[in-house]
Design an enzyme around this catalytic site. Sequence first.
Site, PDB file in Angstrom:
ATOM      1  NE  ARG A 615      -3.719   0.140   2.371  1.00 28.25           N
ATOM      2  CZ  ARG A 615      -4.110   0.788   3.464  1.00 28.25           C
ATOM      3  NH1 ARG A 615      -3.693   0.405   4.658  1.00 28.25           N
ATOM      4  NH2 ARG A 615      -4.905   1.837   3.366  1.00 28.25           N
ATOM      5  CB  SER A 616       0.532   4.479  -1.738  1.00 23.05           C
ATOM      6  OG  SER A 616      -0.701   4.895  -1.177  1.00 23.05           O
ATOM      7  CG  ASP A 633       2.157 -19.822  -9.744  1.00 20.30           C
ATOM      8  OD1 ASP A 633       2.371 -19.625 -10.942  1.00 20.30           O
ATOM      9  OD2 ASP A 633       3.059 -19.886  -8.880  1.00 20.30           O
ATOM     10  CB  THR A 641       5.369 -15.711   2.284  1.00 18.67           C
ATOM     11  OG1 THR A 641       4.976 -16.982   2.808  1.00 18.67           O
ATOM     12  CG2 THR A 641       6.669 -15.285   2.963  1.00 18.67           C
ATOM     13  CD  GLU A 643       9.248 -12.556  -0.579  1.00 15.45           C
ATOM     14  OE1 GLU A 643       8.862 -11.561  -1.233  1.00 15.45           O
ATOM     15  OE2 GLU A 643       9.117 -13.712  -0.983  1.00 15.45           O
ATOM     16  CD  GLN A 662      -3.604  -1.356  -2.786  1.00 17.91           C
ATOM     17  OE1 GLN A 662      -3.641  -1.453  -4.003  1.00 17.91           O
ATOM     18  NE2 GLN A 662      -3.618  -0.194  -2.174  1.00 17.91           N
ATOM     19  CE1 TYR A 675       3.129 -22.580  -6.259  1.00 14.75           C
ATOM     20  CE2 TYR A 675       1.565 -23.170  -4.535  1.00 14.75           C
ATOM     21  CZ  TYR A 675       2.844 -22.816  -4.926  1.00 14.75           C
ATOM     22  OH  TYR A 675       3.836 -22.707  -3.987  1.00 14.75           O
ATOM     23  CE  LYS A 682      10.546 -24.604  -3.903  1.00 12.94           C
ATOM     24  NZ  LYS A 682      11.899 -24.160  -4.277  1.00 12.94           N
TER      25      LYS A 682
END
Length: 708
Positions: A615-616, A633, A641, A643, A662, A675, A682
């Site tokens: 988000r900005s 996917d 997740t 990062e 978002q 997927y 994984k």
Amino acid sequence: MDRKIISDILYEIIERLVRFRTHFNDIENQFYNGNEDKKELIENYRNVLQELYEFSIKTYNEKSTDINVFKGILQLINDLHITYLSKLPRPIEPVELTRFERVISKQIMKLNNDEDNPLVNEEREVSILMNETIGETLDFDYLSEFKKKIKESINLDIKSVEQNSKKFHVTIPRIDASNTFRWPSLIHEMAHHSFLKAKFEDENIELDFIKKTGINKELAFNKYFASNLAEGVFDQESKLFCWLKECWCDLFACILIGPSLYFSQYLVFLNGESIYSSNLGTTTDRSTHPNPLLRLYLINSIISHRFPTISTIIDDFCNDCSNVIEHFIDDSDINKEIFNSFNLYFTSHFFTKDTQKDNENLSASLSKLMHKYVNLQPEIIEQLSENLSQGLPIPSIKIFNDKNEYEEIPTYVQEIFLSSWVTRLKCIKQNILNIVEKVGDIKQQYEDIEKIVLRHDQAILKSIQVSEWFDYLIDQYDRKENIEIYKKADTQRADRNMFEGVLVDKEIKELILENEIKIIPLMYSGQNVNGKEVNQIGTTSLDIRLGTSFQVFFPDQYGLVDFTDKENFNFEKNSQRINLDFMKGITIAPGQFLLAHSMEYVKIPDYLSGNLEGRSSFARLGIEIHMTASYIDPGFEGVITFEIYNAGPSTVKLYPGMRIGQLRFEKNNIPEKSYSKKHSVKYIGLLEHNLSKQNMDLEVDLIKKYKK
């Protein structure tokens, strides 16, 4: 011996062994990571569990009908907890217990000292602690007995904690700290606190009981309490008083937490010390606890009064549980006179007849002790249980609101616990027994069973977390007694070929309503909260919130990361997983990197893909929520997740529940393998973030091979 009873007992043994194994894994990860000597100690404990498991399976598959063998195994497991578990360090108390403390005081029980006296109307706090025994307890001062010894030995009078203290402590066996199947029994212990404030007509539960039931010493019933009745001794040490108090706490706890109390107490009885003692509940027994079967029958009676519509869902399960307990105790013949007298007394004590509605309501004095009455609707319990059977969390319920529009409301903990138990008895138990009955690798069986148990635990813990937070945000949602569950008519299903490019708000909402896109939970879809309309669905995106688990890394502490070298590819060593409470945040300094996950569990169909962006508002502080992994996917499911990297100049504090990202959805052609259908994926179906699994790639295996 009925084969079904043997199967039921075997299941309880297996689940107990899995919980011990998980406990040992936690100890190893928290205390002994990298210490080979201590790892050997933990492995010794695991080997004992493995041998007990193999012996149990072997005996079961040989069609043994000797219940004493399985009874002996459960007793050995209890001995492991009582005698040998204290030799190992105690893992960190799970943050979920802190959340449950708040749920108790907000949704279940009023903990103030005296509601009728404003001078002492202070909120009390409950503290849930882990202990080394196999039972739950409630106490205000755990050193009280020791203080008495000090006074007797050296005549030193140490001040005791008074029972009007602002805090009191409830304990749970350390092995069950994250076992939500056991948590409803904590409400029984807390009911002991409420018992002190209960009003009886004669100000004494024994005299009140004798007066209302017409008991006299000529009746055969009184052989159980002959000394009390003959001598007229009525005090808090008498057997009759203790039996009445324990049953009162059972029944009031059932009213507070719902029918899940029946099953939780069954688990306590099955794994408790008292059930293995002989002559339990007979005339020669001096125990202060009534016969477990009597207690279960009384709880069942209260359920039929308080939650009559639920009986169709749980009656068969209740019978299964009582049958197991009946075969575990020596005196399983419940005196009908005792049951009838206790049942008559407690139903008249707890309930008053409402002649206008022709039903029974909780008495006014006891109503003051509870926060919310949750009307348990069978269709809701079945819907939530269906979610859990798929390994999905259940933090909200889809309903029609007053405007006949779709809305999501919080699921209360009473519904979560009962749905959890229904799923356990209806699905999980059978799935595990199916694994056991297949001939195969015992070690692999053990691991597969562990995954099932832990997945359910995670789903329930996440459900309680989000339900509490959701309920907290909308501030005491006043739910109707009966709510209408949202069901989308099949005739109104949208044609997926209509969608092109990036989905817009009405298209996202349409697919969510049709369960094509699953967002668990979707908290706000246009509700008015604190005077503001809040909508999680934007013009072309869906807001995603920050979850409660974080991975904090220690910069370059262990040097090189080499995917082909096990010693140099261990993120367990150079990072720490932190589970946060909703009320606490985590700071991220300039240049720091964290792994985190979304609060929402996301499932998208094969014909859509997703794209994650920050988000900005956070971007303007320099907070990035993904490095390269923004693409989601087709067919993906699980939490997303994050990062997270701080590229800005200032340290920023992040809190679980913040709308940090978002998610955009885009139409695509259906792939040959989505997927979720690939065997090599994984990160499918996770309820929390996971560390990098780059070392599982084929190229890494090939490099390892040629390096050798």
